[in-house]
Each structure stands twice: as structure tokens, then as C-alpha cells.
Design an enzyme around this catalytic site. Structure first.
Site, PDB file in Angstrom:
ATOM      1  CE  LYS A 164     -57.412 -10.192  27.013  1.00 34.65           C
ATOM      2  NZ  LYS A 164     -57.331 -10.652  25.645  1.00 34.65           N
ATOM      3  CD  GLU A 170     -58.866 -23.168  36.126  1.00 33.65           C
ATOM      4  OE1 GLU A 170     -59.394 -22.037  36.020  1.00 33.65           O
ATOM      5  OE2 GLU A 170     -58.890 -24.025  35.225  1.00 33.65           O
ATOM      6  N   GLY A 224     -54.553 -13.681  25.343  1.00 39.43           N
ATOM      7  CA  GLY A 224     -53.876 -14.306  26.487  1.00 39.43           C
ATOM      8  C   GLY A 224     -52.623 -15.067  26.090  1.00 39.43           C
ATOM      9  NE  ARG A 225     -54.504 -18.660  21.149  1.00 35.77           N
ATOM     10  CZ  ARG A 225     -55.763 -18.246  21.323  1.00 35.77           C
ATOM     11  NH1 ARG A 225     -56.250 -18.071  22.527  1.00 35.77           N
ATOM     12  NH2 ARG A 225     -56.523 -18.027  20.274  1.00 35.77           N
ATOM     13  CD  GLU A 323     -56.450 -21.089  24.475  1.00 30.13           C
ATOM     14  OE1 GLU A 323     -56.637 -21.901  25.389  1.00 30.13           O
ATOM     15  OE2 GLU A 323     -56.074 -19.920  24.671  1.00 30.13           O
ATOM     16  CG  HIS A 354     -32.986 -42.336  25.060  1.00 34.06           C
ATOM     17  ND1 HIS A 354     -32.224 -43.431  24.724  1.00 34.06           N
ATOM     18  CD2 HIS A 354     -32.192 -41.250  24.873  1.00 34.06           C
ATOM     19  CE1 HIS A 354     -31.003 -43.029  24.389  1.00 34.06           C
ATOM     20  NE2 HIS A 354     -30.959 -41.700  24.452  1.00 34.06           N
ATOM     21  CE  LYS A 479     -62.114 -20.497  30.867  1.00 33.53           C
ATOM     22  NZ  LYS A 479     -61.966 -19.098  30.467  1.00 33.53           N
TER      23      LYS A 479
HETATM   24  O1  F6P Z   1     -57.343 -21.045  28.016  1.00 32.79           O
HETATM   25  C1  F6P Z   1     -58.247 -20.006  27.816  1.00 32.79           C
HETATM   26  C2  F6P Z   1     -57.711 -18.691  28.356  1.00 32.79           C
HETATM   27  O2  F6P Z   1     -58.712 -17.724  28.191  1.00 32.79           O
HETATM   28  C3  F6P Z   1     -56.391 -18.252  27.706  1.00 32.79           C
HETATM   29  O3  F6P Z   1     -56.548 -17.642  26.488  1.00 32.79           O
HETATM   30  C4  F6P Z   1     -55.825 -17.382  28.781  1.00 32.79           C
HETATM   31  O4  F6P Z   1     -54.469 -17.183  28.616  1.00 32.79           O
HETATM   32  C5  F6P Z   1     -56.145 -18.210  30.000  1.00 32.79           C
HETATM   33  O5  F6P Z   1     -57.425 -18.775  29.743  1.00 32.79           O
HETATM   34  C6  F6P Z   1     -56.137 -17.465  31.303  1.00 32.79           C
HETATM   35  O6  F6P Z   1     -57.040 -16.382  31.335  1.00 32.79           O
HETATM   36  P1  F6P Z   1     -56.804 -15.147  32.259  1.00 32.79           P
HETATM   37  O7  F6P Z   1     -55.497 -14.541  31.918  1.00 32.79           O
HETATM   38  O8  F6P Z   1     -57.954 -14.223  31.997  1.00 32.79           O
HETATM   39  O9  F6P Z   1     -56.811 -15.637  33.678  1.00 32.79           O
END
Ligand code: F6P
Length: 519
Positions: A164, A170, A224-225, A323, A354, A479
Site C-alpha cells: 500500500k 521487508e 491494508g488488512r 490488528e 491432535h 518498526k
Molecule cells: O502490519 C501493519 C501494516 O501497515 C498492515 O496494515 C499492512 O497490511 C502491512 O503493514 C503492509 O503494509 P504495506 O502494504 O504498506 O506494505
């Protein structure tokens, strides 16, 4: 009536620790919390995510073409469909082999790189729809990157960078790693044919080197989620299954949106589920919830609902609640006088039986969501056996809620001649709550329904608790600390600077890490 049906789905909530009058009281609570108005505000595009000053309009991502849903007075549905149309066109080009790579070969593998909402949703849907193996590249761990790239050929691979913000450390590191992998093999110009992006930040996409024509937009009003129904999920899934399949997934979610918006609370599945969760967490004090699908295809459903973070990928060949609701303050910034959010976890049945079910049967009380499917995606009938493998699985789906609800008394055990010394060990108190959700099958449409039910359930809980389910400030502290560590690693490596500015423990660990790496 503690049993509801809608559009082929059945919800049975008769095994909750809630009587009819409890449910009536929960409806009163919903009224006091202005639940209906809050739902309508969400659908109306009001800026209900007040800490980020944003609308929350994931429902617009799956709205029919002719629906009007406005943000800031502007109908967003045409923009949504513009991107969907572009995805349909692009995915058909790739699938048909008309879109070729730098060396003229058709692309047959897709690597989607993302984290959190930019991956867990697509992974859940992909795992639900496919019947073969899923290849997973977990995290930026170089071992996993190496393991998963090993079977792929850059010449025939398309990389989809999903972020986003297009700043997530990462994801950007993985994206740079894959860009290098492609350019080392095919030259710098190959990026135009082998890398595409999904983001709200098209400026950064271009800066990264991806052609803006190969970028698929989404918007700030998509959390995002909650983004799996945007290009975040639709692009990689269309590349894999074709746009028409993904369109069915969007339709399933949309039908639940309509049900959630307009159905009276006593028949409204997400509302009932949300209210019962609030009852379990805030009134009965049960801190966790087990999500237990009796279908292997939903193995990534609990991680998606939980919104865990891990970057992953899947080849063409071929996590939301914690979250959202894990908050300590109300939407107005006042410390909550009660616990909000639940600890979600889960595994498909019967595997979970199990491992951790023992605790659920005799240890802590953990409300369970049993999710079953009437028609298996791959039924197996063994020769000479009347009961199919799916029947065998579903026998457990029907038995477990009763085992939890009724338990077993000492009297029953005595009548079965169980020896005295074993009676305490074999006694089950019962009275352990669960809901059962039975889906007709697990096609794309049903997967869309399931997703939307859980998304709206999370929203209902947040609306009742009076929190903001659509921000995630809690993720930020970790972060920024990681970025201080990264700076230190950089200066230690490049200038040999010793570790400073951290507490004793972190200083010692970091120094040790740097020392060992130098050996
Ligand atoms: O975990 C925090 C968050 O901001 C989520 O809401 C989001 O889906 C994820 O990190 C990844 O962020 P991005 O899509 O900006 O890379």
C-alpha cells in the site's frame, strides 16, 4: 431462534453461553452503542478512521458497477471498476501468453511479494481455491528466499510487488532482491516486462523502476488488512485463476455487504457473531477464540483473521482481527476500562484435535468457531466404504461442538464402568461455547462470503467497544526501533563503530551478533 440461514449459509449459535434474553440484551447494547448508525457511516464513506482521517470503504471494492458509494462526495465505484477492468485485460494477456518476457517467452510463474494485509488475504483466498501445492516464501530470511527462488526461472517469471505504502522495509527489500535476480539474468530493461506493482503510492512505484502503466492502484480508504478485494488480491488471484473466478469471489463478499447493511440485527449474521464475541470477551472474560475450519483449504484463514505478518509468494503454476481490535484506548483516546480484542488462533480440523483441543476440552474456556463445508472440493470414496473421506472429516465437525457443550459427567463414566482413579481425568465439565458455520461448498463465491462475514464481525466488535478498528499504531513502535538497529548495523559495518545508545541487554546482543558475523 439460535439458528440462521442466509444465501446457502447456516449459522448455529445455540451452543453459546448466552440465553435468548442475553441476546436480547446484546441488541439493546447495540442500540446504545449506535451500531446501526456506525454501520451506515462506514458505508456512507464518513471518515470513521479518525486517527488517520480516512473513510473505510472496502465494501466499495466489491460493489456492483452501478452502485454509488461516495468518499468526499465523489462516487468511487467507477474508479474501482477501472482498475478491475485493467486487471482483467492484463491477466488475460499474461495467461494467454500474449504478454511475453524480455526474451520473448511467455510468463508462467507469478511471485507476489508483500506483508501483512498485502499478503495474508491473497494467501488465504489462494489456498482456499487451489487444490495443489502452495509454494511459500516466508519473510526476508535469505534462506527462505533462496529455497523458493531455486525452482523459478527469471525468464518466465512475473513479480508482483504488493505494498500500500511502497515503503514497508521487508517488502521493499524482497522487491529489490527480486529486481536484482531479474536484472542479473536478463538486463535492466527486463523490469518493464517482469515486474508490476500494486500500491496507493504510484510515485514511489515509478521511482523504484516499475513502469506506471504496469501499476495497479488502490486508495487510502482501503485499510491494508481489508485490501484483499482490491488489486492487492485481485491481481495475483486473476493471474492464477482468471478474472471471472475472482469476480465470483467479489460477488460473494458483496452479497454479505448488502446483508450486513440492511438485515435486521436478529437475522444479521456478522452482527450476531460480533455481539456474541463482545459477550464472550467483555462479559464472560474469555480472552481467546479458536477458528477451526474443517477443510484443509481454509488453512490460511485463521492467520488472515489474526493478521499476522509474513511476506510470502506463490507460483502461477500452481491475517484482520488482532490488528484491528487489539487496542488499549477508545476512538476518543481514553484508556479502555475493559479488555478489547481477542487472541485468535486456529488450525484446520482434524489436525487441531491432535494438538491443542485438549486444553479447549478440559483447560481454559476458549470459544470456538467451527467452519464446515457441505460439498468437498475433492471428494474421495474408497472402494467398499459408504462413508466418504469428507464424511469422516465432517463427523468430527458435528461431534466436537457437542463434546464441548455437553462434556461428560462422573455418573456417565461410572455407568460405563470406568475405574474410580480415571474418573477425574475423563470428566469434562461441558458448557464450553462454540458457533457452527456451515457453507454449501468452498467455491470462490463462498470464500468471498466467508471473508466479508469475518471482516464485518470485526467491525461490529470495534463499534460496540467504541474503538478504532481501522488504524494500527501499535505496529509502529517496533518498526522505528528496528530502523535504529539497522542504522547501528550499518555504521558498525562500514565505520567499525561500537554499539551505543541501546540498553545493556540489546547492546550485548547486538555486539555479539556483529562479532560472530565478523568471524
Ligand atoms: O502490519 C501493519 C501494516 O501497515 C498492515 O496494515 C499492512 O497490511 C502491512 O503493514 C503492509 O503494509 P504495506 O502494504 O504498506 O506494505
Amino acid at each position: 431462534m439460535l439458528y440462521r440461514e442466509f444465501d446457502g449459509l447456516v449459522l448455529d449459535y445455540s451452543r453459546q453461553n448466552a440465553r435468548r434474553d442475553t441476546v436480547e440484551k446484546l441488541f439493546k447494547l447495540a442500540e446504545a452503542a449506535r451500531l446501526k448508525q456506525k454501520i451506515h457511516s462506514m458505508f456512507n464513506g464518513d471518515r470513521i478512521n479518525s486517527t488517520e482521517n480516512r473513510s473505510v470503504l472496502h465494501v466499495a471494492l466489491r460493489a456492483p458497477r452501478d452502485k454509488v458509494i461516495c468518499s468526499d462526495g465523489k462516487n468511487v465505484v467507477p474508479e474501482v471498476w477501472k482498475v478491475l477492468d485493467k486487471i482483467e485485460e492484463f491477466s488475460e494477456l499474461v495467461r494467454s501468453g500474449s504478454w511475453v518476457g524480455a526474451t520473448g517467452k511467455a510468463l508462467k510463474d507469478v511471485v507476489a511479494v508483500g506483508i501483512g494485509g498485502s499478503f495474508l488475504g491473497p494467501l488465504f483466498v489462494h489456498t482456499a481455491l487451489q487444490t495443489g501445492k502452495v509454494c511459500i516464501l516466508a519473510n526476508v530470511d535469505p534462506i527462505d528466499v533462496a529455497r523458493n527462488i531455486v525452482g523459478l526461472d527469471p525468464e518466465t517469471t512475473l513479480v508482483v510487488v504488493v505494498s500500500k505504502t511502497f515503503t514497508t522495509a521487508e517488502t521493499m527489500l524482497n522487491a529489490r532482491t527480486l529486481r536484482e535476480w531479474i536484472t542479473a539474468a536478463l538486463g535492466p530493461k527486463a523490469v518493464a516486462k517482469h515486474m508490476v506493482a500494486v500500491s496507493t503510492n504510484l510515485t514511489l512505484v515509478e521511482k523504484f523502476g516499475i513502469d506506471p502503466n504496469n501499476a495497479f492502484a488502490f486508495w487510502d480508504w482501503v485499510g491494508g488488512r481489508y485490501s484483499v478485494c482490491s488489486a492487492v488480491g485481485v491481481l495475483p488471484l486473476s493471474l492464477q485463476y482468471g478474472f471471472s473466478v475472482v469476480e465470483k469471489f467479489l460477488k460473494g463478499a458483496s452479497i454479505i455487504d448488502q446483508h450486513f447493511y440492511s438485515t435486521p440485527f436478529e437475522k444479521n449474521i456478522p452482527v450476531l457473531l460480533g455481539l456474541l464475541s463482545v459477550w464472550n470477551v467483555s462479559f464472560l472474560g474469555y480472552p481467546a477464540r479458536a477458528i477451526l475450519p474443517y477443510t484443509q483449504a481454509l488453512e490460511k484463514f485463521a492467520p488472515h483473521i489474526q493478521q499476522a505478518s509474513m511476506p510470502l509468494y506463490f507460483p502461477l503454476r500452481l491475517r484482520v482481527s488482532m490488528e484491528s481490535n487489539g487496542k488499549g484506548v477508545s476512538i476518543d483516546g481514553v484508556r479502555l476500562p475493559f479488555e478489547a480484542g481477542e487472541i485468535d488462533f486456529g488450525e484446520p480440523g482434524t489436525n487441531g484435535q491432535h494438538s491443542f483441543y485438549q486444553l479447549i476440552h478440559q483447560g481454559r474456556v476458549i470459544p470456538c468457531d467451527f467452519i464446515g463445508v457441505v460439498k468437498s472440493q475433492q471428494p474421495v470414496y474408497l472402494k467398499g466404504e459408504v462413508v466418504s473421506n469428507h464424511d469422516e472429516l465432517m463427523s468430527n465437525f458435528f461431534a466436537q461442538p457437542d463434546a464441548l457443550a455437553y462434556g461428560k459427567t462422573a455418573e456417565q463414566l461410572l455407568s460405563e464402568n470406568v475405574s474410580q482413579n480415571l474418573i477425574p481425568h475423563k470428566t469434562f465439565t461441558g458448557n464450553r461455547p462454540s458457533i457452527s458455520l456451515l457453507l454449501p461448498s468452498l467455491n470462490a463465491y463462498n470464500v468471498g462470503q466467508l471473508l466479508a462475514i469475518y471482516e464485518h464481525r470485526v467491525a461490529v466488535e470495534g463499534f460496540i467497544w467504541g474503538i478504532n478498528s481501522f488504524d494500527q499504531w501499535g505496529v509502529e513502535l517496533g518498526k522505528s526501533l528496528a530502523s535504529q538497529v539497522r542504522k547501528q548495523l550499518n555504521s558498525s559495518r562500514t565505520k567499525g563503530e561500537s554499539v551505543k545508545g541501546f540498553n545493556f541487554s540489546t547492546t550485548a546482543l547486538l555486539s555479539r551478533y556483529l562479532e560472530v558475523l565478523e568471524i
